[in-house]
Scaffold this active site. Structure first.
Site, short mmCIF file in Angstrom:
data_model
loop_
_atom_site.label_atom_id
_atom_site.label_comp_id
_atom_site.label_asym_id
_atom_site.label_seq_id
_atom_site.Cartn_x
_atom_site.Cartn_y
_atom_site.Cartn_z
N ARG A 275 0.85 -1.18 0.00
CA ARG A 275 0.00 0.00 0.00
C ARG A 275 0.88 1.23 0.00
O ARG A 275 1.92 1.27 0.67
CB ARG A 275 -0.88 0.05 1.26
N SER B 88 6.91 -5.73 6.78
CA SER B 88 6.56 -6.81 7.70
C SER B 88 7.40 -8.07 7.52
O SER B 88 6.89 -9.16 7.35
CB SER B 88 5.08 -7.15 7.57
N ASP C 95 4.91 -3.53 11.73
CA ASP C 95 3.54 -3.01 11.87
C ASP C 95 3.19 -2.75 13.33
O ASP C 95 2.35 -1.91 13.62
CB ASP C 95 2.50 -3.86 11.15
P1 ADP Z 1 -2.24 -9.79 9.08
O1 ADP Z 1 -1.78 -10.28 10.41
O2 ADP Z 1 -1.90 -10.74 7.99
O3 ADP Z 1 -1.87 -8.38 8.78
P2 ADP Z 1 -4.95 -9.07 9.84
O4 ADP Z 1 -4.49 -8.22 10.94
O5 ADP Z 1 -5.81 -8.48 8.81
O6 ADP Z 1 -3.81 -9.86 9.09
O7 ADP Z 1 -5.71 -10.30 10.50
C1 ADP Z 1 -6.21 -11.34 9.73
C2 ADP Z 1 -6.56 -12.46 10.68
O8 ADP Z 1 -7.61 -12.03 11.55
C3 ADP Z 1 -7.08 -13.68 9.99
O9 ADP Z 1 -6.02 -14.57 9.70
C4 ADP Z 1 -8.02 -14.28 11.03
O10 ADP Z 1 -7.31 -15.16 11.85
C5 ADP Z 1 -8.46 -13.12 11.87
N1 ADP Z 1 -9.84 -12.75 11.51
C6 ADP Z 1 -10.25 -12.10 10.41
N2 ADP Z 1 -11.59 -11.98 10.41
C7 ADP Z 1 -12.04 -12.57 11.54
C8 ADP Z 1 -13.33 -12.79 12.11
N3 ADP Z 1 -14.44 -12.37 11.53
N4 ADP Z 1 -13.38 -13.43 13.28
C9 ADP Z 1 -12.27 -13.86 13.88
N5 ADP Z 1 -11.04 -13.71 13.39
C10 ADP Z 1 -10.92 -13.07 12.24
MG MG Z 2 -1.41 -6.63 9.42
#
Ligand code: ADP
Ligand code: MG
Length: 460
Positions: free
Chosen positions: A98, A167, A195
């Site tokens: 991004r 990251s 992050d």
């Molecule tokens: P990253 O760590 O890759 O940056 P995010 O912070 O966006 O990702 O988190 C994504 C994670 O959040 C998913 O792998 C999942 O485990 C969890 N997650 C996403 N949506 C939900 C939901 N509706 N309920 C519970 N856990 C969720």
């Molecule tokens: Mg993230």
């Protein structure tokens, strides 16, 4: 036995009494043993908090050989809210990057406007050379900068400044240079290094009391504000006064954790066996997979699923954390949604109410352990900071900024974090510890860090 004794007036207890009539004895034994294995009562949490504090000290003392890397970020200036001007951020995560710009208007104007673009990284570049990847990123950034208009304008005489959220594990050598330790993720796994720092910066921009940031998403990590005189491994290299943000990489912690045979099997089958054990116990990538493994054992050894496992149930990672969350939120009397998830996702058709209730029990055991251990981790960091600052953490308001999809979307998980923190610190001290969702994502945090460390900072 004790782990199953819960107040008779709870819904869960009523459900469990009905379960006994519908699922086999063997299934019950598996669930009971699993729940006991996952249990994280206060004495366990205390050991985890103490273990994290002890490992933090070891990691700050010297590099290598300790569970927690405690990576110096060379970030010593966090945003104050006074920053002014136009700043950019580049956020290179898993498969997307991004680019973002923010116009800051000082204490009163704050965030005047932000704008971002998300760009997918072409497959061939993920396997190409780093020059090709960075050339691609630079050219897309160039295009984005050219579209600067409206509320975005660079004060005259200034150059554009940019913060970079990267990251992947980086050994930083100063605030604007570092060496990539290894490419992870599909470039292959999680390693949410910077992050957390972005999250802390974003929180501090709005709140002077923000001292710790925790990411609970696909992976997990935490960072916090450390005193320079508490980082022996940097001494002789840098001035001994002031502060520095330390990236704990706490996902690597592994002592005193309540692990079951299912966790051990998950770890053994992972691409990094023996590593990131706390992460495998509490983060979003793994919670569903632990549950799937319990269901699979029930299918293979109990009468529950008709004695043989459906193919879907045998497929690693088909059950995801959002499924667990949805199952736990099913309020219908026949647990219709749980039945649908068991059927659609795991291939377990026509589940009885008893089976659905057991499924919820399994989810709850996993999520309760995850949330409570995350709470213990937070307390470990705070206790370490408090001990080294002669009580200044617990005697005043301290904010722990939280971010990540797991924290944002899973209410039960959040509740368990809170219960653990209150249980460990007591109701009085825990009133001073504010655990809250960070207002700004890590992306804008990087732009705020660029602003806080701007070479034009004297003009703010
Ligand atoms: P990253 O760590 O890759 O940056 P995010 O912070 O966006 O990702 O988190 C994504 C994670 O959040 C998913 O792998 C999942 O485990 C969890 N997650 C996403 N949506 C939900 C939901 N509706 N309920 C519970 N856990 C969720
Ligand atoms: Mg993230």
């Amino acid at each position: 036995m004790a782990a199953l004794m819960i107040p008779a007036n709870t819904l869960a207890a009523k459900r469990r009494m009905r379960v006994r009539s519908s699922a086999s004895r063997k299934d019950h034994a598996i669930v009971k043993e699993f729940r006991e294995g996952c249990a994280a009562p206060l004495p366990v949490l205390r050991r985890v908090a103490e273990g994290i504090a002890a490992d933090m000290r070891k990691g700050l003392n010297s590099d290598g050989g300790h569970s927690l890397p405690m990576i110096p970020t060379f970030v010593n200036t966090l945003p104050s809210g006074n920053e002014e001007g136009l700043f950019y951020a580049l956020d290179l995560g898993g498969t997307n990057f991004r680019v973002l710009r923010v116009q800051l208007g000082g204490k009163d104007g704050r965030v005047i406007d932000t704008e971002f673009e998300q760009v997918a990284i072409p497959q061939d570049l993920m396997f190409g050379t780093s020059e090709e990847l960075f050339d691609f990123i630079a050219s897309r950034l160039g295009t984005f900068v050219q579209k600067e208009s409206g509320k975005f304008h660079l004060p005259s005489g200034r150059l554009r400044e940019i913060g970079f959220t990267f990251s992947f594990p980086v050994k930083q050598t100063s605030i604007d240079s570092g060496i990539l330790i290894k490419w992870t993720k599909g470039f292959a796994v999680s390693g949410t290094v910077n992050d957390t720092v972005g999250t802390l910066a974003g929180a501090r921009y709005w709140d002077d009391d923000a001292m710790v940031a925790v990411i609970l998403g696909t992976g997990t990590n935490a960072c916090y504000v450390e005193r320079m005189d508490c980082i022996p491994k940097l001494q002789g290299h840098l001035p001994a006064n002031g502060d520095m943000i330390i990236n704990t990489e706490w996902g690597a912690f592994h002592d005193s954790l309540p692990l079951t045979e299912f966790d051990k099997a998950l770890d053994a089958a992972s691409i990094n066996p023996g590593e990131q054990i706390l992460e495998k116990t509490i983060s979003g990538m793994y919670l569903g997979e632990v549950a799937r493994r319990v269901f699979l054992k029930m299918a293979e050894s109990g009468a529950m699923f008709g004695g043989s496992a459906p193919d879907k149930l045998s497929t690693p990672f088909v059950l995801r954390t959002p499924h667990l969350c949805a199952m736990q939120q099913d309020q219908s009397s026949d647990l219709k949604l749980v039945g649908k998830i068991l059927s659609d996702t795991l291939g377990v058709d026509d589940s009885s109410l008893g089976i659905r209730e057991m499924a919820i029990d399994i989810c709850d055991a996993i999520v309760k352990r995850g949330g409570r251990l995350a709470g213990a981790g937070i307390v470990g960091i705070l206790q370490k900071m408090d001990a080294d600052s002669k009580g200044t953490i617990f005697r005043k308001r301290t904010v722990v900024a939280m971010d990540g999809g797991l924290y944002e979307n899973y209410p039960h998980y959040r509740k368990y974090i809170k219960e653990a923190v209150i249980g460990l610190l007591g109701s009085e001290i825990s009133k001073n510890v504010v655990i809250e969702h960070s207002k700004d994502g890590s992306g804008i945090g990087a732009a705020l860090l660029a602003a806080a460390n701007s070479k034009y900072a004297r003009e703010f």
